[in-house]
Design an enzyme around this catalytic site. Structure first.
Site, PDB file in Angstrom:
ATOM      1  N   HIS A 468      -8.660  -3.971   5.647  1.00 63.28           N
ATOM      2  CA  HIS A 468      -7.423  -4.677   5.304  1.00 63.28           C
ATOM      3  C   HIS A 468      -7.288  -5.968   6.281  1.00 63.28           C
ATOM      4  CE1 HIS A 468      -5.987  -0.301   5.372  1.00 63.28           C
ATOM      5  NE2 HIS A 468      -6.236  -0.526   4.185  1.00 63.28           N
TER       6      HIS A 468
HETATM    7  C1  FAD Z   1     -12.612  -1.396  -0.434  1.00 61.05           C
HETATM    8  C2  FAD Z   1     -11.256  -1.514  -0.128  1.00 61.05           C
HETATM    9  C3  FAD Z   1     -10.440  -0.511  -0.138  1.00 61.05           C
HETATM   10  C4  FAD Z   1      -9.108  -0.500   0.313  1.00 61.05           C
HETATM   11  N1  FAD Z   1      -8.396   0.615   0.363  1.00 61.05           N
HETATM   12  C5  FAD Z   1      -6.947   0.157   0.222  1.00 61.05           C
HETATM   13  C6  FAD Z   1      -5.968   1.459   0.102  1.00 61.05           C
HETATM   14  O1  FAD Z   1      -6.522   2.420  -0.473  1.00 61.05           O
HETATM   15  N2  FAD Z   1      -4.782   1.037   0.029  1.00 61.05           N
HETATM   16  C7  FAD Z   1      -4.363  -0.292   0.082  1.00 61.05           C
HETATM   17  O2  FAD Z   1      -2.986  -0.252   0.435  1.00 61.05           O
HETATM   18  N3  FAD Z   1      -5.083  -1.024   0.264  1.00 61.05           N
HETATM   19  C8  FAD Z   1      -6.438  -0.959   0.468  1.00 61.05           C
HETATM   20  N4  FAD Z   1      -7.288  -2.014   0.646  1.00 61.05           N
HETATM   21  C9  FAD Z   1      -6.614  -3.234   0.711  1.00 61.05           C
HETATM   22  C10 FAD Z   1      -5.749  -4.096  -0.140  1.00 61.05           C
HETATM   23  O3  FAD Z   1      -6.693  -3.688  -1.441  1.00 61.05           O
HETATM   24  C11 FAD Z   1      -5.755  -5.576  -0.114  1.00 61.05           C
HETATM   25  O4  FAD Z   1      -4.938  -5.759   1.274  1.00 61.05           O
HETATM   26  C12 FAD Z   1      -5.312  -6.203  -1.137  1.00 61.05           C
HETATM   27  O5  FAD Z   1      -5.597  -6.143  -2.439  1.00 61.05           O
HETATM   28  C13 FAD Z   1      -5.074  -7.697  -0.658  1.00 61.05           C
HETATM   29  O6  FAD Z   1      -4.640  -8.299  -1.884  1.00 61.05           O
HETATM   30  P1  FAD Z   1      -4.496  -9.859  -1.904  1.00 61.05           P
HETATM   31  O7  FAD Z   1      -3.798 -10.496  -3.105  1.00 61.05           O
HETATM   32  O8  FAD Z   1      -4.308 -10.625  -0.738  1.00 61.05           O
HETATM   33  O9  FAD Z   1      -6.208 -10.313  -2.252  1.00 61.05           O
HETATM   34  P2  FAD Z   1      -7.185  -9.526  -3.212  1.00 61.05           P
HETATM   35  O10 FAD Z   1      -6.693  -8.406  -4.443  1.00 61.05           O
HETATM   36  O11 FAD Z   1      -8.686  -9.503  -2.791  1.00 61.05           O
HETATM   37  O12 FAD Z   1      -7.261 -10.972  -4.528  1.00 61.05           O
HETATM   38  C14 FAD Z   1      -7.991 -12.206  -4.346  1.00 61.05           C
HETATM   39  C15 FAD Z   1      -8.430 -12.521  -5.650  1.00 61.05           C
HETATM   40  O13 FAD Z   1      -8.795 -13.797  -5.709  1.00 61.05           O
HETATM   41  C16 FAD Z   1     -10.233 -14.007  -6.268  1.00 61.05           C
HETATM   42  N5  FAD Z   1     -10.683 -15.094  -5.630  1.00 61.05           N
HETATM   43  C17 FAD Z   1     -11.372 -15.387  -4.294  1.00 61.05           C
HETATM   44  N6  FAD Z   1     -11.810 -16.809  -4.323  1.00 61.05           N
HETATM   45  C18 FAD Z   1     -11.492 -17.423  -5.317  1.00 61.05           C
HETATM   46  C19 FAD Z   1     -11.448 -18.673  -6.080  1.00 61.05           C
HETATM   47  N7  FAD Z   1     -12.159 -19.624  -5.457  1.00 61.05           N
HETATM   48  N8  FAD Z   1     -11.188 -18.998  -7.315  1.00 61.05           N
HETATM   49  C20 FAD Z   1     -10.790 -17.974  -8.134  1.00 61.05           C
HETATM   50  N9  FAD Z   1     -10.605 -16.655  -7.800  1.00 61.05           N
HETATM   51  C21 FAD Z   1     -10.865 -16.529  -6.477  1.00 61.05           C
HETATM   52  C22 FAD Z   1     -10.888 -12.826  -5.760  1.00 61.05           C
HETATM   53  O14 FAD Z   1     -12.109 -12.407  -6.706  1.00 61.05           O
HETATM   54  C23 FAD Z   1      -9.834 -11.617  -6.126  1.00 61.05           C
HETATM   55  O15 FAD Z   1      -9.744 -11.258  -7.283  1.00 61.05           O
HETATM   56  C24 FAD Z   1      -8.580  -2.099   0.289  1.00 61.05           C
HETATM   57  C25 FAD Z   1      -9.303  -2.988   0.145  1.00 61.05           C
HETATM   58  C26 FAD Z   1     -10.890  -2.839  -0.116  1.00 61.05           C
HETATM   59  C27 FAD Z   1     -11.738  -4.185  -0.539  1.00 61.05           C
END
Ligand code: FAD
Length: 530
Positions: A468
């Site tokens: 997280h």
């Molecule tokens: C293994 C794992 C288990 C987890 N379990 C849980 C759970 O059970 N419940 C829960 O609530 N949360 C869980 N989390 C945490 C939760 O999923 C994340 O906090 C949340 O998805 C973050 O969202 P975000 O939009 O910030 O980033 P992300 O969802 O990570 O999205 C970022 C996106 O940007 C893309 N990206 C990165 N750099 C670039 C670039 N230069 N150009 C274009 N695209 C790019 C990435 O590929 C990705 O698709 C877990 C996370 C992981 C990894």
């Protein structure tokens, strides 16, 4: 090099970015480009058990790791992040937790107008479809399907009974009026399918002519004219492209990649950028600072009683039975989220709300989440709002090089105190009468380890995060804030950030739901012209 024009460019199709692109493109007059570095999908992302297949899978995961540090006993610990449409929501544990009302009221108290619980509750309700709980708190017709687990049995009954014995109240909806107590996990799963944001927010709107979703298209740099962000440079099919944003670029690349993209584009601490040979576009001290995560020891007990854990129930023919059960009813091991039972606890008297969590997994697993041979139960505990802060910074001017991640766990004394309190309460619960005759010996850390210093040393050598990371482009108005409360990058024009990186503090739980809320809220603010 071909240049194209859009109104909005969203970088990163993860939890926040997918929700944002969906809502922005609902206005047919707005042209939206959504760029995702990773692939369009992965077969293991469709069903819950695929979690164990994706946690160390380079096809859908960035597989970052942290720098060796004292707080990790010199280990590099894994920092998995989704690398496909849906981002981390397409590989995560599917546990659905909003956090506490106080988390968001705390953000508002820091001066972030529009982020109090009263402000964000309608957004949480709008984003979900959930059948349980009370209408005042829960949403019925949003894009993200959330469900209660169809799991029961003597082990779950005994854990919940043990929790009640040590004073935890049964809570049927920890996302409702109060998070307090023990209950079954709510999950972003429906009909045995993972509900990623790719499935819930992108699939239904793929045919919109004004929404262009491009996978396998990593953004390499933000483009500027003076202090205005005018577009992005990205790579696709071996070619470099530029896209122009007439209105705004929104960076939603997540807490690891968003600060890195800002830095390689020239926004950050000048000394760092100079050292990497990156021309400084805008000085902003907070980029990459304020990293927070849940550092969580995995405590383990042997379960000698037969047939209670999935180590026993999914062995040999049992696994065939689990597969049949999933095929027929979408339940059982293959349909589970990362942990089916959770307790929100107070490690000290007098606290206004829980300060730690314990989640229970009805089996022992290897570090990469495969079923272990021995039968047992895993209990994960951590402070809910860890205060230790670390950093994530670009290690190179090359956008494709992994950044350096330093967690600095347990540097805040309060995190040590709460971690020890969580471990103490986990032991109390496991020793309660309801688990008599079920639970055997404590395997990890082991009964003999009792002293506080010894326990903290064990945590440092063995704990992992619950994946997280947040806070690396924090929202606020102090000198270390990166975005304001409209998510606009301080000192820049045409540039926002919307993802887990903007959280000033950790929310009290898993971070997918609040990240999606941030994407939804960003869309509301952008469409309202604020
Ligand atoms: C293994 C794992 C288990 C987890 N379990 C849980 C759970 O059970 N419940 C829960 O609530 N949360 C869980 N989390 C945490 C939760 O999923 C994340 O906090 C949340 O998805 C973050 O969202 P975000 O939009 O910030 O980033 P992300 O969802 O990570 O999205 C970022 C996106 O940007 C893309 N990206 C990165 N750099 C670039 C670039 N230069 N150009 C274009 N695209 C790019 C990435 O590929 C990705 O698709 C877990 C996370 C992981 C990894």
């Amino acid at each position: 090099m071909a240049e194209e024009r859009f109104d909005y460019i969203v970088v990163g199709a993860g939890s926040a970015g997918s929700a944002l692109a969906n809502r922005l493109s609902a206005d047919p007059t707005k042209r939206v480009l959504l760029l995702e570095a990773g692939r369009p999908s992965h077969p293991w992302s469709r069903i819950p058990v695929g979690f164990a297949r994706l946690i160390d899978n380079p096809a859908a995961n960035w597989l970052y790791s942290s720098e060796p540090e004292e707080s990790t006993g010199g280990r590099r610990i894994p920092v998995p992040r989704g690398r496909l449409l849906g981002g981390s929501s397409a590989i995560n544990g599917m546990v659905f937790v909003r956090g506490q009302a106080e988390d968001f009221d705390g953000w508002a108290q820091l001066g972030n107008r529009g982020w109090s619980y009263r402000d964000v509750l309608p957004v949480f309700r709008k984003m979900e479809s959930y059948a349980g709980g009370e209408d005042e708190y829960r949403g019925r017709d949003g894009p993200l399907k959330v469900s209660d687990l169809d799991e029961s049995g003597p082990l779950y009954d005994a854990i919940i009974g043990a929790g009640q014995e040590i004073g935890l109240a049964w809570n049927a909806d920890y996302n409702g009026a109060s998070q307090d107590g023990i209950g079954m996990t709510q999950a972003s799963i429906s009909g045995g399918r993972r509900m990623s944001t790719a499935r819930c927010y992108l699939d239904p709107v793929r045919s919109r002519p004004n929404l262009d979703i491009r996978a396998n298209a990593p953004t390499e740099a933000l483009l500027f004219e003076g202090r205005r962000c005018t577009g992005v440079r990205y790579r696709r099919g071996g070619e470099v492209h530029e896209a122009h944003a007439d209105a705004e670029v929104v960076v939603s690349a997540g807490a690891v990649a968003s600060p890195q993209l800002l830095e390689v584009s020239g926004i950050g601490q000048p000394e760092r950028l100079n050292a990497l040979g990156i021309p400084v576009v805008h000085e902003l001290a907070g980029v990459g600072e304020n990293l927070r995560d849940h550092y969580a020891p995995r405590m383990k007990w042997r379960i000698p009683a037969k047939g209670l854990t999935y180590n026993d129930r999914a062995r040999g023919l049992g696994l065939v039975w689990q597969a049949l059960k999933f095929a027929a009813a979408r339940t059982g091991l293959l349909g589970l989220p990362a942990s089916p039972v959770r307790a929100y606890i107070r490690t000290r008297p007098g606290l206004a709300s829980p300060d730690a969590m314990i989640s229970f997994i009805p089996f022992l697993a290897t570090p990469n989440f495969k079923l272990a041979k021995e039968s047992g139960i895993t209990a994960i505990t951590h402070p809910l709002r860890s205060e230790s802060t670390g950093s994530i910074h670009a290690a190179s001017a090359d956008p494709a090089a992994p950044p350096e991640i330093r967690f600095n766990f347990l540097s805040a004394e309060i995190d040590r105190t709460i971690t020890l309190g969580g471990m103490r309460m986990t032991r109390q619960l496991m020793a309660a009468a309801a688990l008599d005759g079920i639970v055997g010996e404590e395997i990890a850390p082991g009964e003999k380890l009792e002293g506080e210093d010894e326990l903290i040393a064990w945590v440092m050598e063995n704990a992992e995060t619950t994946y997280h990371p947040v806070g690396t482009c924090k929202m606020g108005s102090d000198p270390m804030a990166v975005v304001d409360d409209r998510l606009r990058v301080h000192g820049m024009e045409g540039l926002r950030i919307a993802d887990a990186s903007i959280m000033p503090t950790l929310t009290s739980g898993n971070t997918n739901a609040p990240s999606i809320m941030i994407g939804e809220k960003a869309a509301e603010m952008i469409l309202a012209g604020s």
